[in-house]
Design a protein around this motif. Structure first.
Motif, PDB file in Angstrom:
ATOM      1  N   VAL A   9     -20.744 -35.064  22.568  1.00  0.00           N
ATOM      2  CA  VAL A   9     -21.603 -35.912  22.057  1.00  0.00           C
ATOM      3  C   VAL A   9     -23.029 -35.194  21.704  1.00  0.00           C
ATOM      4  N   ILE A  10     -22.993 -33.988  22.266  1.00  0.00           N
ATOM      5  CA  ILE A  10     -24.343 -33.166  21.820  1.00  0.00           C
ATOM      6  C   ILE A  10     -24.142 -31.849  21.453  1.00  0.00           C
ATOM      7  N   GLU A  11     -24.532 -31.664  20.275  1.00  0.00           N
ATOM      8  CA  GLU A  11     -24.375 -30.521  19.543  1.00  0.00           C
ATOM      9  C   GLU A  11     -24.682 -28.978  20.340  1.00  0.00           C
ATOM     10  N   HIS A  12     -25.800 -28.967  20.895  1.00  0.00           N
ATOM     11  CA  HIS A  12     -26.284 -27.889  21.829  1.00  0.00           C
ATOM     12  C   HIS A  12     -24.900 -27.448  22.788  1.00  0.00           C
ATOM     13  N   HIS A  13     -24.571 -28.628  23.372  1.00  0.00           N
ATOM     14  CA  HIS A  13     -23.569 -28.440  24.628  1.00  0.00           C
ATOM     15  C   HIS A  13     -22.295 -28.080  23.702  1.00  0.00           C
ATOM     16  N   ALA A  14     -22.005 -28.692  22.558  1.00  0.00           N
ATOM     17  CA  ALA A  14     -20.737 -28.149  21.803  1.00  0.00           C
ATOM     18  C   ALA A  14     -20.722 -26.562  21.418  1.00  0.00           C
ATOM     19  N   ASN A  15     -22.030 -26.001  21.368  1.00  0.00           N
ATOM     20  CA  ASN A  15     -21.989 -24.661  20.961  1.00  0.00           C
ATOM     21  C   ASN A  15     -21.929 -24.012  22.118  1.00  0.00           C
ATOM     22  N   ASP A  16     -22.209 -24.341  23.394  1.00  0.00           N
ATOM     23  CA  ASP A  16     -21.594 -23.561  24.563  1.00  0.00           C
ATOM     24  C   ASP A  16     -20.172 -23.537  24.678  1.00  0.00           C
ATOM     25  N   ILE A  17     -19.368 -24.737  24.358  1.00  0.00           N
ATOM     26  CA  ILE A  17     -18.010 -24.516  24.289  1.00  0.00           C
ATOM     27  C   ILE A  17     -17.394 -23.735  23.133  1.00  0.00           C
ATOM     28  N   PHE A  18     -18.306 -23.516  22.105  1.00  0.00           N
ATOM     29  CA  PHE A  18     -17.605 -22.478  21.309  1.00  0.00           C
ATOM     30  C   PHE A  18     -17.537 -21.046  21.541  1.00  0.00           C
ATOM     31  N   HIS A  70     -26.627 -23.746  27.874  1.00  0.00           N
ATOM     32  CA  HIS A  70     -26.983 -22.145  28.186  1.00  0.00           C
ATOM     33  C   HIS A  70     -27.562 -21.521  27.049  1.00  0.00           C
ATOM     34  N   GLY A  71     -26.857 -21.640  25.802  1.00  0.00           N
ATOM     35  CA  GLY A  71     -27.157 -21.323  24.743  1.00  0.00           C
ATOM     36  C   GLY A  71     -27.113 -19.573  24.499  1.00  0.00           C
ATOM     37  N   ASN A  72     -26.503 -19.044  25.460  1.00  0.00           N
ATOM     38  CA  ASN A  72     -26.675 -17.559  25.514  1.00  0.00           C
ATOM     39  C   ASN A  72     -25.628 -17.012  26.182  1.00  0.00           C
ATOM     40  N   LEU A  73     -24.282 -17.881  25.880  1.00  0.00           N
ATOM     41  CA  LEU A  73     -22.862 -17.180  26.583  1.00  0.00           C
ATOM     42  C   LEU A  73     -22.378 -15.976  26.072  1.00  0.00           C
ATOM     43  N   LYS A  74     -22.094 -14.966  26.750  1.00  0.00           N
ATOM     44  CA  LYS A  74     -21.310 -14.063  25.913  1.00  0.00           C
ATOM     45  C   LYS A  74     -20.958 -13.090  27.274  1.00  0.00           C
ATOM     46  N   PRO A 131     -17.603 -15.051  39.334  1.00  0.00           N
ATOM     47  CA  PRO A 131     -18.379 -15.165  38.196  1.00  0.00           C
ATOM     48  C   PRO A 131     -19.865 -16.123  38.404  1.00  0.00           C
ATOM     49  N   TYR A 132     -20.883 -15.757  37.932  1.00  0.00           N
ATOM     50  CA  TYR A 132     -22.224 -16.411  38.204  1.00  0.00           C
ATOM     51  C   TYR A 132     -22.792 -16.372  36.698  1.00  0.00           C
ATOM     52  N   LEU A 133     -23.367 -17.575  36.377  1.00  0.00           N
ATOM     53  CA  LEU A 133     -24.366 -17.518  35.273  1.00  0.00           C
ATOM     54  C   LEU A 133     -25.861 -17.425  35.687  1.00  0.00           C
ATOM     55  N   SER A 134     -26.548 -16.673  35.035  1.00  0.00           N
ATOM     56  CA  SER A 134     -27.950 -16.449  35.471  1.00  0.00           C
ATOM     57  C   SER A 134     -28.741 -17.569  34.805  1.00  0.00           C
ATOM     58  N   ILE A 135     -29.875 -18.138  35.749  1.00  0.00           N
ATOM     59  CA  ILE A 135     -30.819 -19.118  35.050  1.00  0.00           C
ATOM     60  C   ILE A 135     -31.711 -18.164  34.043  1.00  0.00           C
ATOM     61  N   SER A 136     -31.937 -16.985  34.440  1.00  0.00           N
ATOM     62  CA  SER A 136     -32.765 -16.213  33.454  1.00  0.00           C
ATOM     63  C   SER A 136     -32.168 -15.955  32.129  1.00  0.00           C
ATOM     64  N   ASP A 137     -30.937 -16.273  31.934  1.00  0.00           N
ATOM     65  CA  ASP A 137     -30.233 -16.031  30.578  1.00  0.00           C
ATOM     66  C   ASP A 137     -29.988 -17.235  29.729  1.00  0.00           C
ATOM     67  N   ILE A 138     -30.617 -18.543  30.423  1.00  0.00           N
ATOM     68  CA  ILE A 138     -30.414 -19.527  29.980  1.00  0.00           C
ATOM     69  C   ILE A 138     -31.264 -19.617  28.534  1.00  0.00           C
ATOM     70  N   SER A 139     -31.201 -20.251  27.339  1.00  0.00           N
ATOM     71  CA  SER A 139     -31.820 -20.240  26.024  1.00  0.00           C
ATOM     72  C   SER A 139     -33.127 -20.423  26.456  1.00  0.00           C
ATOM     73  N   HIS A 140     -33.620 -21.535  27.232  1.00  0.00           N
ATOM     74  CA  HIS A 140     -34.849 -22.054  27.150  1.00  0.00           C
ATOM     75  C   HIS A 140     -35.715 -20.977  28.039  1.00  0.00           C
ATOM     76  N   ALA A 147     -19.626 -24.516  36.110  1.00  0.00           N
ATOM     77  CA  ALA A 147     -21.035 -24.154  36.178  1.00  0.00           C
ATOM     78  C   ALA A 147     -21.844 -24.678  34.762  1.00  0.00           C
ATOM     79  N   LEU A 148     -21.180 -24.638  33.643  1.00  0.00           N
ATOM     80  CA  LEU A 148     -21.473 -25.149  32.487  1.00  0.00           C
ATOM     81  C   LEU A 148     -21.702 -26.523  32.345  1.00  0.00           C
ATOM     82  N   ALA A 149     -20.457 -27.300  32.973  1.00  0.00           N
ATOM     83  CA  ALA A 149     -20.733 -28.677  33.286  1.00  0.00           C
ATOM     84  C   ALA A 149     -21.931 -29.122  34.133  1.00  0.00           C
ATOM     85  N   TYR A 150     -22.081 -28.463  35.069  1.00  0.00           N
ATOM     86  CA  TYR A 150     -23.212 -28.509  35.949  1.00  0.00           C
ATOM     87  C   TYR A 150     -24.643 -28.621  34.976  1.00  0.00           C
ATOM     88  N   LEU A 151     -24.703 -27.636  34.086  1.00  0.00           N
ATOM     89  CA  LEU A 151     -25.902 -27.563  33.293  1.00  0.00           C
ATOM     90  C   LEU A 151     -25.897 -28.687  32.366  1.00  0.00           C
TER      91      LEU A 151
END
Length: 932
Positions: free
Chosen positions: A646-655, A207-211, A223-232, A196-200
């Motif tokens: 290659v993108i810092e915000h994506h790398a933060n999701d990986i963290f 995502h910016g709010n993974l926990k 499992p699901y990721l909710s669009i309402s939890d995406i940071s933007h 799902a993260l690769a899709y985003l």
């Protein structure tokens, strides 16, 4: 079912929408939680409305938010709606018809027939490499993105409408950690999140709010990721519901109310427990507020009667509370259950039970909560949670009677809400207050004073130990007579339970909170005016030396104990993000280089002009087992060296993924604020990493690299050797079954795949994992047209599953179908001799005789359907020869003879005759050639 309405920016969309003549959705405030408001539609019960209490007037942000939603998931409707249309959306969801076109496309693809991009797009999401770059946005939803059923607009606000998931990963890790029962299941779970993260990320959205609390889970732990939890989306939500809110005051004296922390449950999603503890210990935070913090950390939630926030009873209501008297105060060193039941009864329960326990229920049950709040709840809820027959006179009539009746603890409303005593039902009287108060407002004030008193403050840590602390486990729980009855099935997912926050005794409070602090206005209360200048208040306001009642030595000892206690509670302050700074979600040029028109938002147009070639045989080749794979440390090490983002915000999701993966294995968070600060400064990894399995540690270390460029990108992580071929195969096999469509169409799809040998290709273990997702289609099937698919699917699983797995997953389904008295084409098919022999061969003769044979005989009783009876008769006759004379006589003949005159049908009589004739012929034949 429950549904969620998420407010988008608190305003209308900037898209031309069709108008609806019906009245817009009417709403009324029912609760707030975690900086969110929930609204329930008056005419549509079960809808929950969530929205951040912050507004944004930026039309660009709003348009971008709507674009993100519509590009990541197909939106069913966008426009002004009334309650009738909301009901239609619910019906579409409940009838599973929303994604029917996608599964139909997949079924055609199974026949090598191309029907459009929907099926191909879905296959690209689940890892079919031939279509990595196909993303028909707005037409296909990723299987691990929570569906958005609609973006709708009421008279004053725009909403996102979505189903509500029953669990979160946080629930599972705290209350049923054994649900993720093996290393393979954990890998499978992480693979889904990464997909799902690769899709985003492919859309340029991080995502910016993974926990754990933002990873939603279904009953089957999908499992699901909710669009309402995406940071933007989350940062650009507003509150556009009814103006104002109902606030419950802690002190109801005129002009003397608290900030109503509980009424709005206005606590941040990531609590800094240590700072709250220090403030409470030094008297800056009230007992009431600190207990709310502990409730929040334990997962207890407002609006859920089964898991309501809990408070201690502190008085027994016999006399007006007086700190100078020992009369009327509750003993906080013992649980309310223990006080109500008595030590003798608890000792007997503990000694006489197969599994020793003292307490059989929660410290605050749903029954107790609904009984406490009976005056304010609807009769429907009372009939459901308390008694099926509504009898108002059977509810406790007074506070004193309520306290004596219940073995459960108290609720916060009895310390904050004067309306809790007022009945909405004409036939139920108000909850009577003690004689020593004249109004509910005065009672709330005095009851809260008792909770904040010096007497309670000096004993409250004992109650915390029993409810949230070390007396929930081990020898301490035995001594406190606080051993809970364990769940019957620990692997069953739960969203509620007792969470042990502390493993060491909780420190005693140093200083009580002054009345002026928790009532908020000194001049409004006589007590505040009398004590406004006492020594305790001076300490708090001036931050000077400890009060005179403590010697310097005593204070230092208390301070040392409190400090040591805080150092042991790192798990209460988890951190999942390397950077806490909010940033714009859309960080990829790929996504931003073209603007989307309003028409595209309403009806996304992404039909492929040329449909690629599709070879179903190539798709089947993607299903692999782990037999030929060697996943070793060196292979993982080589993979790690190739990692790059290659993108810092994506790398933060990986963290965040690395932190979550580590916590699943460790059963505690990897980072808190101090550990993360030390890691950022020195590069010193947390010591807990050494407790992880080697292969997990290597992956986690790769995900949490300090230099974000060295963290793997999401697609590269999906290709990691950490995920064996069987994980990828099981995901490709199961993902289409998560589409919102009828079980018949999903059954057709999964049967086609299984018949082509995919289960065998995946291997025995992966097939067993897939069984719980697939076989329920068989047991729930009611249509004769599905019979062939059901039978084929059962046969495929019989071939591929181990004997134990077949007994666990297939046998109960066979039994359920044979037990149904009505005729079904599927039951007749199962009673065919060929299938019975396959079942016999897999399960063994003994299991067949004990579990299946009696059910076959039962189908000859009470004049069943002629076809069913005939099939059962043939099976019994055919099995008699292989079972032999002794077993047939005891297991077949005698049960049928006992059924004479009790409903045995003609086919049952014919079965007896046929078996008797066959056996008699064998006896005569053997005697003819006998040496005698």
């Amino acid at each position: 079912g429950y549904f969620v309405l998420v407010v988008l920016n608190g305003g209308k969309t900037y898209v031309d929408t069709k108008k609806c003549e019906n009245n817009p959705l009417e709403q009324s405030l029912i609760f707030k939680d975690d900086n969110h408001c929930a609204v329930q539609a008056d005419s549509s019960p079960g809808i929950e409305h969530v929205g951040d209490l912050q507004s944004s007037s930026s039309s660009n942000n709003q348009q971008l938010t709507v674009n993100i939603i519509t590009k990541l998931t197909p939106v069913y409707y966008l426009g002004r709606v009334a309650t009738t249309e909301i009901r239609d959306l619910m019906a579409s969801y409940m009838n599973l018809s929303i994604e029917q076109d996608v599964i139909n496309s997949l079924n055609l693809l199974c026949e090598n027939t191309i029907s459009g991009p929907a099926g191909l797009g879905f296959l690209s999401f689940v890892g079919f490499s031939a279509f990595d770059d196909i993303h028909p946005s707005g037409l296909v939803r990723h299987p691990n993105i929570l569906p958005v059923l609609a973006v709708v607009e009421s008279s004053d606000c725009c909403y996102m409408f979505q189903p509500k998931a029953p669990y979160t990963l946080e629930n599972i890790m705290h209350y049923s950690p054994e649900a993720l029962c093996s290393d393979w299941h954990i890998r499978f779970f992480i693979y889904q999140i990464m997909s799902a993260l690769a899709y985003l990320h492919d859309f340029g959205v991080h995502h910016g709010n993974l926990k754990p609390s933002t990873i939603l889970m279904s009953d089957s732990l999908w499992p699901y990721l909710s669009i309402s939890d995406i940071s933007h989306v989350k940062q650009n939500r507003g509150f556009g519901g009814p103006e104002g809110s109902i606030l419950n005051s802690c002190c109801a004296e005129e002009d003397c109310s608290s900030r109503s922390i509980f009424a709005s449950f206005n606590l941040p999603s990531s609590l800094d427990w240590s700072s709250h503890f220090k403030r409470w210990w030094t008297g800056e935070l009230s007992n009431y507020e600190y207990l709310l913090v502990l409730n929040k950390l334990a997962g207890r939630r407002w609006g859920d009667p089964a898991f309501h926030p809990v408070m201690p009873w502190v008085i027994d209501f016999t006399v007006r509370p007086d700190e100078n008297s020992d009369i009327g105060w509750r003993d906080l060193t013992k649980s309310k259950w223990r006080l109500a039941k008595g030590d003798e009864q608890l000792d007997f329960t503990y000694s006489s039970s197969d599994v020793p326990y003292h307490v059989s229920d929660e410290c605050l049950s749903e029954l107790a909560v609904c009984s406490y709040k009976a005056r304010r709840l609807s009769k429907t809820i009372l009939r459901s949670a308390v008694r099926s027959v509504y009898e108002p006179n059977e509810y406790p009539s007074s506070m004193q009677r309520l306290y004596q009746w219940t073995p459960d603890e108290c609720i916060p409303e009895f310390y904050s809400d004067p309306w809790i005593f007022v009945s909405l039902h004409s036939e139920m009287s108000n909850l009577a207050l003690p004689s020593w108060v004249t109004s509910s407002e005065e009672f709330i004030c005095l009851h809260r004073d008792a909770l904040e008193s010096d007497r309670v403050s000096q004993q409250l840590h004992h109650w915390i130990d029993i409810t949230f602390g070390y007396k929930l486990a081990g020898e301490a729980s035995v001594e406190a007579k606080n051993v809970m009855l364990p769940p019957s099935d620990p692997s069953r997912p739960k969203s509620i339970g007792r969470r042990q926050l502390f493993t060491k005794p909780h420190p005693k409070r140093l200083i009580s909170t002054p009345h002026s602090a928790y009532h908020n206005k000194v001049e409004s209360c006589a007590r505040c005016q009398r004590k406004g200048s006492n020594s305790t208040t001076d300490v708090l306001l001036n931050d000077c030396n400890p009060p005179n009642m403590f010697s310097q030595v005593d204070y230092l000892e208390e301070f040392e104990q409190a400090t040591l206690f805080m150092e042991l509670q790192h798990h209460l302050n988890p951190i999942y993000s390397y950077s806490n700074t909010a940033a714009c979600c859309c960080s990829s040029v790929k996504y931003l280089k073209r603007q989307f028109s309003d028409q595209e938002v309403l009806q996304p147009d992404s039909v492929l002009s040329v449909v690629p070639d599709f070879d179903f045989g190539s798709y089947l080749e993607c299903f692999e087992s782990d037999d030929s794979s060697s996943i070793g440390y060196q292979e993982l090490l080589r993979w790690k060296q190739r990692s790059c983002s290659v993108i810092e915000h994506h790398a933060n999701d990986i963290f965040s993924i690395g932190c979550i993966l580590a916590e699943i294995y460790l059963h505690r968070p990897l980072f808190d604020a101090s550990l993360l600060a030390a890691y950022k400064e020195t590069g010193m990894l947390p010591g807990a990493l050494h407790e992880l399995p080697v292969h997990v540690r290597l992956l986690v270390e790769s995900c949490i690299q300090r230099q974000w460029e060295r963290r793997p990108c999401s697609k590269h992580l999906l290709e990691s050797p950490y995920f064996p071929p069987s994980v990828r195969s099981a995901y490709m096999f199961l993902a289409p079954l998560q589409l919102l469509c009828t079980s018949g169409d999903r059954l057709k799809y999964v049967t086609k795949l299984a018949s082509e040998g995919t289960l065998k290709a995946m291997g025995e273990f992966a097939a067993e994992v897939c069984a719980p997702y697939c076989l329920p289609f068989v047991s729930s099937s009611r249509l004769d047209v599905d019979t062939e698919s059901c039978l084929r699917l059962l046969k495929e699983f019989l071939k591929c599953l181990s004997v134990q797995a077949a007994k666990k997953h297939i046998l109960p389904i066979i039994q359920k179908i044979l037990q149904v008295p009505e005729y079904s084409h599927l039951k007749v098919s199962l009673l065919q001799d060929s299938f019975v022999r396959e079942l016999w061969k897999k399960l063994g003769k003994q299991t067949y005789i004990e579990k299946v044979h009696p059910l076959v005989i039962a189908n000859l009783h009470n004049s069943p359907n002629k076809i069913t009876a005939s099939s059962a008769s043939i099976v019994l006759i055919g099995s008699s020869e292989e079972l032999g004379i002794p077993i047939t006589v005891h297991q077949t003949v005698l049960p049928l003879i006992h059924s004479f005159g009790k409903g045995l049908c003609d086919d049952g009589i014919e079965t007896l005759v046929r078996i008797g004739v066959d056996f008699l012929g064998k006896v005569l034949l053997s005697s003819k050639f006998s040496p005698c």
